[in-house]
Scaffold this active site. Sequence first.
Site, PDB file in Angstrom:
ATOM      1  N   SER A  70       2.919   1.828  -4.629  1.00 62.52           N
ATOM      2  CA  SER A  70       1.931   2.688  -3.966  1.00 62.52           C
ATOM      3  C   SER A  70       0.580   2.775  -4.675  1.00 62.52           C
ATOM      4  CB  SER A  70       2.492   4.097  -3.805  1.00 62.52           C
ATOM      5  OG  SER A  70       3.430   4.097  -2.759  1.00 62.52           O
ATOM      6  N   LYS A  73      -2.358   1.497  -2.891  1.00 63.72           N
ATOM      7  CA  LYS A  73      -3.006   2.280  -1.838  1.00 63.72           C
ATOM      8  C   LYS A  73      -4.416   2.731  -2.244  1.00 63.72           C
ATOM      9  CE  LYS A  73       1.518   3.809  -0.163  1.00 63.72           C
ATOM     10  NZ  LYS A  73       2.522   4.896  -0.172  1.00 63.72           N
ATOM     11  N   TYR A 202       0.938  -4.247   4.690  1.00 66.34           N
ATOM     12  CA  TYR A 202       1.329  -3.116   3.832  1.00 66.34           C
ATOM     13  C   TYR A 202       2.371  -3.549   2.806  1.00 66.34           C
ATOM     14  CZ  TYR A 202       3.597   1.230   2.431  1.00 66.34           C
ATOM     15  OH  TYR A 202       4.155   2.246   1.683  1.00 66.34           O
ATOM     16  N   TYR A 254       2.384  12.648  -4.055  1.00 69.65           N
ATOM     17  CA  TYR A 254       3.195  13.255  -2.990  1.00 69.65           C
ATOM     18  C   TYR A 254       3.533  14.711  -3.328  1.00 69.65           C
ATOM     19  CZ  TYR A 254       3.463   8.251  -2.971  1.00 69.65           C
ATOM     20  OH  TYR A 254       3.127   6.938  -3.050  1.00 69.65           O
ATOM     21  N   VAL A 272       6.494   3.591  -6.973  1.00 67.07           N
ATOM     22  CA  VAL A 272       7.924   3.564  -7.290  1.00 67.07           C
ATOM     23  C   VAL A 272       8.330   2.365  -8.170  1.00 67.07           C
ATOM     24  CG1 VAL A 272       8.708   4.963  -5.333  1.00 67.07           C
ATOM     25  CG2 VAL A 272       8.547   2.465  -5.089  1.00 67.07           C
TER      26      VAL A 272
END
Length: 319
Positions: A70, A73, A202, A254, A272
């Site tokens: 992630s 991103k 993605y 998150y 992760v």
Amino acid sequence: MTVADQAMDWQKILASIEAAVSPHIGSGKVANYIPALACVDPRKFGIAVALPDGSMQILGDADESFSVQSISKVFTLALTLQRVGEDLWEAVGREPSGSSFNSIVQLEAEAGIPRNPLINAGAIATTDRLVASYGGGQAGAHEAMEDLLITARRLAQDENIAIDYEVAESESRSGSRNRALAHFMASFGNMKNPVEDSLSAYFRHCSIAISCRQLARAALFLAFDGCDPVTGEQVVSKERCQRILAILMMSGHYDNSGEFAYRIGLPGKSGVGGGILVVAPEHGTIAVWSPGLNQAGTSMVGSIALEELVQQTGWSVFV
Ligand code: GLN
């Protein structure tokens, strides 16, 4: 570099980080919902600090590639904002979610507009707009990912950054949840491309293999008002940089974002794969990697290392 930074004793700082993390090495749980990530050695630990004079302070496995997941991103967001501008905010919001990275619950209540570009749904919507800006479809997805890689290599000043296609394949095969998120958004009309084309992009950007050294270097522009302090390249405007950092601070981890801000006090992004990227405005960038994760998918040992680093350097944005 600030005067205080110039006087910093990095030998001592790195030694105290090593002492802080060593009792915890191997703790946490390696992500296993993506089979290709499950076999990573949980005892790995590396950290790299990139400084504005181009120098780098490193410890442990800082030159070993890991799966960016992630953290990609952040770069996808920056590139998409450059390509589509403020229109992105029609597809995705800017509020923290307080939910897990792959949660689907808010999407229905909020009519298919994900809370922010850093949760999976928001990153998939962002990637979809990026792919559309390259003409869409499979060709658009391919071109967008080529451009993202070229950008990452240029910013890191290192050609050895690549997509790990084995991980991308594994993500796609085990990607039911991400597929569900994407189709759900499509049902609300919030996907511009065929779902599989945007998802394939993605999965690819999440599967980039990168080292702490490369990651810290590539993100250095974020610590200096959008301008790479070594090359002088204005990667994004100062205002855009400030806004990207605001999003990282509020949503970078998150449902662990509040805890991360409380403990570390710097904008950042976790993945992760066990990596965490943090930005210390006007000081530098730090990338840390250790695969064992907490419940929210943030590296446990990585967080301990960053907590110690901030304590030693005084780099919290809350001064
Ligand atoms: N590629 C991962 C996923 O989509 C990224 C999640 C993460 O790093 N938090 O599930």
